[in-house]
Design an enzyme around this catalytic site. Structure first.
Site, PDB file in Angstrom:
ATOM      1  N   ASP A  11      14.898   7.125   8.175  1.00 44.71           N
ATOM      2  CA  ASP A  11      13.963   7.535   9.230  1.00 44.71           C
ATOM      3  C   ASP A  11      13.935   6.496  10.350  1.00 44.71           C
ATOM      4  OD1 ASP A  11      11.852   9.251  10.292  1.00 44.71           O
ATOM      5  OD2 ASP A  11      10.472   7.622   9.795  1.00 44.71           O
ATOM      6  N   GLY A  62       7.880   8.822  10.341  1.00 44.41           N
ATOM      7  CA  GLY A  62       6.975   8.375   9.266  1.00 44.41           C
ATOM      8  C   GLY A  62       5.510   8.593   9.591  1.00 44.41           C
ATOM      9  N   HIS A  88      12.456   8.680  13.178  1.00 42.94           N
ATOM     10  CA  HIS A  88      11.255   7.823  13.040  1.00 42.94           C
ATOM     11  C   HIS A  88       9.981   8.682  13.008  1.00 42.94           C
ATOM     12  CE1 HIS A  88       9.652   3.503  13.876  1.00 42.94           C
ATOM     13  NE2 HIS A  88       8.791   4.188  13.142  1.00 42.94           N
ATOM     14  N   GLU A 131      16.812   2.487  18.274  1.00 43.01           N
ATOM     15  CA  GLU A 131      16.218   3.827  18.273  1.00 43.01           C
ATOM     16  C   GLU A 131      16.092   4.329  19.708  1.00 43.01           C
ATOM     17  OE1 GLU A 131      12.624   3.796  15.943  1.00 43.01           O
ATOM     18  OE2 GLU A 131      13.680   3.208  14.149  1.00 43.01           O
ATOM     19  N   ARG A 169       0.823  -1.220   0.000  1.00 42.46           N
ATOM     20  CA  ARG A 169       0.000   0.000   0.000  1.00 42.46           C
ATOM     21  C   ARG A 169       0.853   1.264   0.000  1.00 42.46           C
ATOM     22  NH1 ARG A 169      -4.112  -2.182   4.490  1.00 42.46           N
ATOM     23  NH2 ARG A 169      -2.101  -2.644   5.398  1.00 42.46           N
TER      24      ARG A 169
END
Ligand code: 3PG
Length: 529
Positions: free
Chosen positions: A256, A281, A279, A261, A151
């Site tokens: 990203d 997104g 991060h 993290e 998608r």
């Protein structure tokens, strides 16, 4: 009565709380503060997280009344789905909430790399005016390679086509027809890496995809190529990427997501040809609102005992309104079935007869199993773990549908074999405008008894005086009989009485009655569902 507790463990859109409504006690905790999280989970019925809160086996074990883990986003790397399933806890996510935001950020990274926007900004903000240092490239007539044409990949394609790029993609699960519809050429991974000016990866993180772009793959790329990863940390091997960037094997990278993290001391952060974002997104107002509202709705459904279309660990999905009233009925039939069993059950057939058989009734199988195992295991039994419990106990389960139903519009039957003892069956239906739940068959005997809290089922040889005998026994014990029905094969044959009684019957009374009428079987049924 106190309200169910919904624990919000990360910063979510205010729309989430609005969508949850007034029926819950909403508490907040910092999900990254482990001791605080574990303490807060002790009486939480639902927990809402993003990607920073670890809902692992320890967290699940610390949450004895937890019914649902809701991930306001897509990725479930931080949730131990297996542990949740075993504990009967539903896991839901918001699978489409942030796909547009992720696609737009990807385009942002591609443009940032092509035009050096972050570096140029930093330079000018520091007082320099270095126009020639930041000469970039156009996207026009370049080739963009998309690894994973799902998608998000499709949304990126649509957006980039406006720039006049050629999109090629590698995705073994996408058909040529779908690719053609998107105007994308499907190619092998090697081909993509050789041809693409920009490569962007949109895959889940699995053992197979981890490190799928490494030294060998960088070696195939053009020295002018850029790579982008806004999907999952680790899809691109970070050490190999560092080597590729510092040896001019490729031109640059937009990242990203990272293996760890925050990435703390990653040498990638210091490279001039890398653009990084923390991060982001899904970090848009729109994506957060969509994710929050979506999981709030799922939590409402889940805590209302409903199945949830976005549940990732429950089969079933959307339930037709015509099927819905069958769920509580078949759950209760499951409880009756277990009460009739005298030894461990080895197989269960959930039969749907009548018009209902034309619908997707897979949920009725789950509901039947939930009812069957409710009084068998001490742990919470839910739609989530009921099939697992059946599997762990070696019980084979089938769903059988048959549109023919001679007596009633619809009949639901649970039929099963025991390891030691005769086959058992119980059937029920919903009758009249009030859709009254009724038992219509027990162990092959036709009956028609409205389902109530307490029943006694007796099987014995038909002969005169039996009703008087058991009536006297129950009367002397102070057990009030509210209704009764007798069904028999033939005079003097095998007979079955179903009583509706006003209270549970103590075991010793049942034993008295059993010997007084010489019953071949006498079972008490307490419906608690
Ligand atoms: C996701 O899987 O939904 C994205 O990676 C976003 O994660 P986040 O909710 O922590 O921003």
């Amino acid at each position: 009565m106190s309200k169910p507790v919904v624990l919000i463990a990360e910063e979510l859109s205010p729309a989430t709380v609005d969508a949850l409504g007034p029926d819950f006690e909403i508490r907040n905790v910092d999900g990254t503060d482990r001791p605080a999280l574990l303490a807060a989970l002790s009486d939480a019925h639902a927990v809402l997280v993003r990607s920073a809160t670890k809902i692992d086996a320890e967290a699940i074990a610390a949450a004895p009344v937890l019914k649902v883990v809701a991930r306001a986003g897509v990725g479930l790397d931080n949730v131990d789905i297996k542990a949740a399933t075993t504990a009967g806890v539903m896991v839901v996510n918001a699978p489409t909430s942030n796909i547009i935001s992720a696609a737009e950020l990807t385009v942002g990274h591609i443009l940032s790399l092509a035009r050096h926007i972050p570096a140029a900004h930093a330079s000018l903000a520091a007082g320099a005016w270095k126009r020639s240092s930041y000469t970039g490239v156009e996207l026009y007539e370049k080739t963009v390679g998309i690894i994973g044409l799902g998608r998000i990949g499709a949304l990126i394609t649509q957006r980039l086509q406006a720039f006049g790029v050629t999109v090629i993609a590698y995705d073994p699960y996408v058909t040529t027809a779908r690719a053609q519809q998107l105007g994308v050429e499907l190619v092998s991974l090697e081909d993509l890496l050789r041809r693409a000016d920009f490569t962007t990866i949109h895959m889940p993180r699995t053992p197979e995809t981890l490190g799928m772009i490494s030294d060998a793959q960088f070696a195939l790329m053009k020295p002018t190529a850029f790579v982008v990863n806004v999907a999952r940390g680790g899809l691109i091997d970070e050490d190999a990427l560092h080597r590729a960037l510092t040896s001019n094997t490729i031109a640059g990278a937009g990242l990203d997501v990272f293996v760890a993290e925050p990435p703390k001391d990653s040498p990638l952060l210091a490279l001039p040809n890398v653009v990084v974002t923390p991060h982001l997104g899904a970090s848009t107002d729109e994506a957060q609102e969509k994710a929050g509202v979506s999981v709030a709705k799922s939590v409402r459904l889940a805590l209302g005992g409903e199945l949830v279309p976005d549940a990732v660990n429950v089969a079933g999905g959307v339930i037709d309104p015509y099927v819905r009233p069958g769920i509580p009925l078949v759950e209760k039939l499951g409880q009756v079935f277990t009460a009739l069993a005298t030894s461990p059950v080895t197989s269960i057939d959930v039969e749907v007869h009548g018009e209902l058989a034309e619908y997707d009734v897979s949920v009725l199988k789950l509901a039947a199993l939930k009812g069957v195992f409710t009084d068998v295991v001490s742990d919470q039994v839910s739609y989530v773990n009921a099939p697992l419990i059946a599997e762990q106990r070696g019980v084979t389960v089938r769903l059988i549908t048959e549109t023919d139903s001679p007596e009633y519009r619809n009949v639901l039957t649970i039929r099963g074999a025991q390891s030691d003892g005769p086959a058992i069956s119980v059937s029920g239906t919903l009758t009249g405008p009030k859709q009254v739940e009724k038992l219509v068959e027990i162990n092959g005997h036709d009956v028609e008894v409205p389902l109530d809290r307490h029943h006694v089922v007796m099987e014995y040889t038909d002969r005169p005086g039996i009703v008087a005998v058991y009536g006297k026994e129950f009367g002397q014990a102070g057990i009030n009989i509210a209704a009764m029905q007798i069904s028999r094969e033939a005079a003097g044959g095998q007979a079955l009485s179903v009583l509706t009684v006003d209270s549970p019957v103590p075991a010793e009374i049942l034993e008295h009655v059993r010997s007084a009428i010489d019953a071949s079987s006498l079972r008490e049924i307490d419906i608690t569902l």
